[in-house]
Structure formats: structure tokens, C-alpha cells
Design an enzyme around this catalytic site. Structure first.
Site, PDB file in Angstrom:
ATOM      1  N   GLY A   1     -91.425 -51.663   0.965  1.00  0.00           N
ATOM      2  CA  GLY A   1     -89.900 -51.727   0.530  1.00  0.00           C
ATOM      3  C   GLY A   1     -89.495 -50.419   0.034  1.00  0.00           C
ATOM      4  CB  CYS A   2     -86.223 -48.872  -0.077  1.00  0.00           C
ATOM      5  SG  CYS A   2     -85.082 -50.188  -0.117  1.00  0.00           S
ATOM      6  CE1 TYR A   3     -82.570 -50.820  -5.164  1.00  0.00           C
ATOM      7  CE2 TYR A   3     -82.786 -52.687  -3.734  1.00  0.00           C
ATOM      8  CZ  TYR A   3     -82.014 -51.690  -4.444  1.00  0.00           C
ATOM      9  OH  TYR A   3     -80.631 -51.793  -4.380  1.00  0.00           O
TER      10      TYR A   3
END
Length: 343
Positions: A148-150
Site C-alpha cells: 500500500g501507498c502509506y
């Protein structure tokens, strides 16, 4: 390698298409969208008018095999990828899933996502695709859970510290801001221009699905259990993430020594840049770089690590291409050396 993209009309897929077009050894042979079947990509997106892409088709394993797909990207939302993964279980090619459906074991997934989990046996086959930390496992894997990005931004900042046991694993406070593309293509009231313009909005406070991803992957890689407090914000930008991590160090170093320590940890990594200037999203937007800055508050003794990246690139499609390069035996930077947009 011949590539198929499932969920081909979403934001992550569009970024994948852009990057594959720049790659000398990747070729798009099939684009799949169950909601836009029989349409042309350049009818949907005018910026693609100078290119000829395959007509969008419904998902079909026979079609995927007929065009001799080597590498399949699942650029579908969490919960949707699961139904395709079941059909692809016995397929001989490589799958890189950009959704969250393979990142967590069953009990964690069903606690943090509003969907039924993928089969446990299938989930255990997947390798977590944080390239800089899982490179050797990725080389031999045929099923990748793209991070995921975070989680990417946070883990790249935390893992060197956790690995060396130099911060308190129970005192990790994170504030992370994301551009609106991170919320996906589907329009909501919160992403409507009138609501999002000139506004910063806190969402999913201490409830974001990347919390268990960060905690479980950190434990898997470093053997150290951690707990994080994560506040996430939507900001009126198209793309980009800034994650600010406030930490309690367990050893004494000056700010310059911490910075040098990070530089040494990541000196072999092409996409990690440890800087001496204050971070900004524009310095990474449009690129596969993750910029890391380090600060020491001599008054409180706290250490602050800031990670900046493009949520559509290093946080999604760019990292997927980076993983494809590792799997294909290509130079890791191939097709990913473009400089940030900045302006």
C-alpha cells in the site's frame, strides 16, 4: 514480457500503462475491464489518442492465455481482486496484485477490510513486494502483494531503525497526508472538488487498513513487534504522500549522525534518496523515488523521520514495475528513471 492489466481504467492502471509504454521489455497484450467491456482506451482517455491499445475485454482466463500473457497486474480494488485471484491460482504466469487482498492473513484482513478474505493457502503463497527489503524473495515469486501507498512510505522510513533496535517499537506516531488519487477514481462527496479544494480532511483516524500492514510487515522483516498510531489526511493534490513519523530513539546520536546512518543504510538503493533539505511532495511526484529526511529535536530527544513519495508510482504502479524488473531479471531501474514533475 507480455502484460495484461485487469481493472484497466482505474488510476493505478493508467499509471501502469504509462510506465509500460516507457519500458523496453514490457508489452501490453490485453486490457481487462468488466465495467467497460468492448470500449477503446483512447475513447475513454484523450491523452492516449496517439497510441493503439487492445480493446477492453471482460475477464477470461482463456483470453489471458490466448494472448500468451507472462505477467498480469491486478489493478482492481480490494475485495474485487479476490475473485480473480481464485481463478488465477493454477495459472502458470506471474501475478502482481496492487490491491490489499494478499497483504494480510485472514483474521487481520477481515478485521480491517469490509470483505471476505482470499483463501489462506493462496495468501501464504504471496510475497510482499516492498522491493528494497524483499528483493531476494521477489526474484523467485510468482505471486506478489504490492504494498500500500502509506505502508510503503512508512516502512521505508521505519525499517532501518527497527532492524537495528534503535527506537522504541511502542512509541511510533505517524501523520500522513495523501493526494486525492489515493482515494481512487470513484467520485465521493469527500473527493468532490467543492469539498476537497482548499481543504485538508482527517479520515480513518486510527482505523486505516494500512495500520496492520505496517505492523505485520515490520514484524515479519525485523522480528520486532510494533504498535503505531496513524492519522491520515486527504489534501488537495492530485498525487503524493508525506508521512511524518515521530519516534523515541534508544541510542544517542546527533541529527547529522542519524542522517549519515540512513544514507549508509540505503546507499545501494537507486530509488531511496536521503536528503539534507526539507522534504516536499513535488520533489517526488511523477517519479519512483522515496525521499527521506531525518530530524532530531534536542529539546525533547525525539527523532522525526519524514518520507515523501508519489502514491501512484512508488506507492503503486512504479513499485509494481520495479518488482516486475526483479522478477524478469532486468535492471531494477529500467523504465523508471524519469525525474519528478516538480512543476
Amino acid at each position: 514480457m507480455k502484460c495484461t492489466i485487469v481493472g484497466a481504467t482505474g488510476y493505478a492502471a493508467i499509471e501502469l500503462i504509462r510506465l509500460i509504454e516507457l519500458h523496453p521489455h514490457l508489452e501490453i497484450v490485453s486490457l481487462i475491464s468488466d465495467s467497460q467491456t468492448n470500449q477503446e482506451m483512447n475513447d475513454l482517455y484523450s491523452f492516449m489518442n496517439n497510441k493503439q491499445f487492445p480493446v477492453l475485454t471482460a475477464f477470461s482466463l482463456e483470453q489471458i492465455e490466448a494472448v500468451e500473457t507472462d505477467l498480469l497486474f491486478l489493478a482492481t480494488p480490494s475485495g474485487i481482486s479476490t475473485k480473480y485471484l481464485k481463478q488465477l491460482d493454477d495459472w502458470k504466469g506471474t501475478v502482481i496484485d496492487l490491491s490489499g487482498d494478499l497483504r494480510l492473513e485472514k483474521s487481520l484482513y477481515e478485521k480491517w477490510y469490509p470483505h471476505e478474505s482470499v483463501d489462506t493457502v493462496l495468501q501464504k503463497k504471496a510475497t510482499y513486494g516492498l522491493t528494497e527489503w524483499k528483493r531476494e524473495q521477489i526474484k523467485d515469486s510468482r505471486l506478489i502483494a504490492n504494498p500500500g501507498c502509506y505502508a510503503t512510505a512508512v516502512l521505508l522510513g521505519l525499517l532501518p531503525l527497527l532492524e537495528e533496535r534503535v527506537i522504541d517499537p511502542s512509541q511510533i506516531i505517524i501523520h500522513a497526508s495523501s493526494g486525492l488519487s489515493g482515494a481512487g477514481k470513484t467520485l465521493t462527496e469527500q473527493t468532490h472538488h467543492v469539498r476537497s479544494s482548499e481543504n485538508v480532511r482527517l479520515y480513518k483516524m486510527n482505523q486505516h487498513q494500512h495500520i496492520p500492514e505496517i505492523e505485520s510487515i515490520a514484524e515479519d522483516i525485523t522480528g520486532q513487534q510494533i504498535t503505531v498510531s496513524l492519522a491520515t489526511y486527504l489534501v488537495p493534490l492530485n498525487r503524493g504522500i508525506m508521512a511524518t513519523m515521530t519516534l523515541q530513539p534508544l541510542v544517542e546520536k546527533t541529527e547529522a549522525e542519524w542522517r549519515t546512518w540512513f544514507i549508509e543504510k540505503y546507499k545501494q538503493e537507486s530509488f531511496i534518496r536521503v536528503g539534507q533539505t526539507d522534504p516536499e511532495i513535488k520533489s517526488a511526484a511523477g517519479s519512483n523515488y522515496c525521499d527521506i529526511s531525518v530530524y532530531l529535536d534536542t529539546r525533547t530527544g525525539r527523532l522525526t523521520v519524514v518520507s515523501v513519495l508519489d502514491n501512484m508510482q512508488k506507492g503503486a504502479a512504479g513499485q509494481a514495475i520495479q518488482n516486475a524488473n526483479v522478477i524478469g531479471g532486468y535492471p531494477e531501474t529500467l523504465g523508471l528513471t524519469q525525474q519528478p514533475f516538480f512543476i
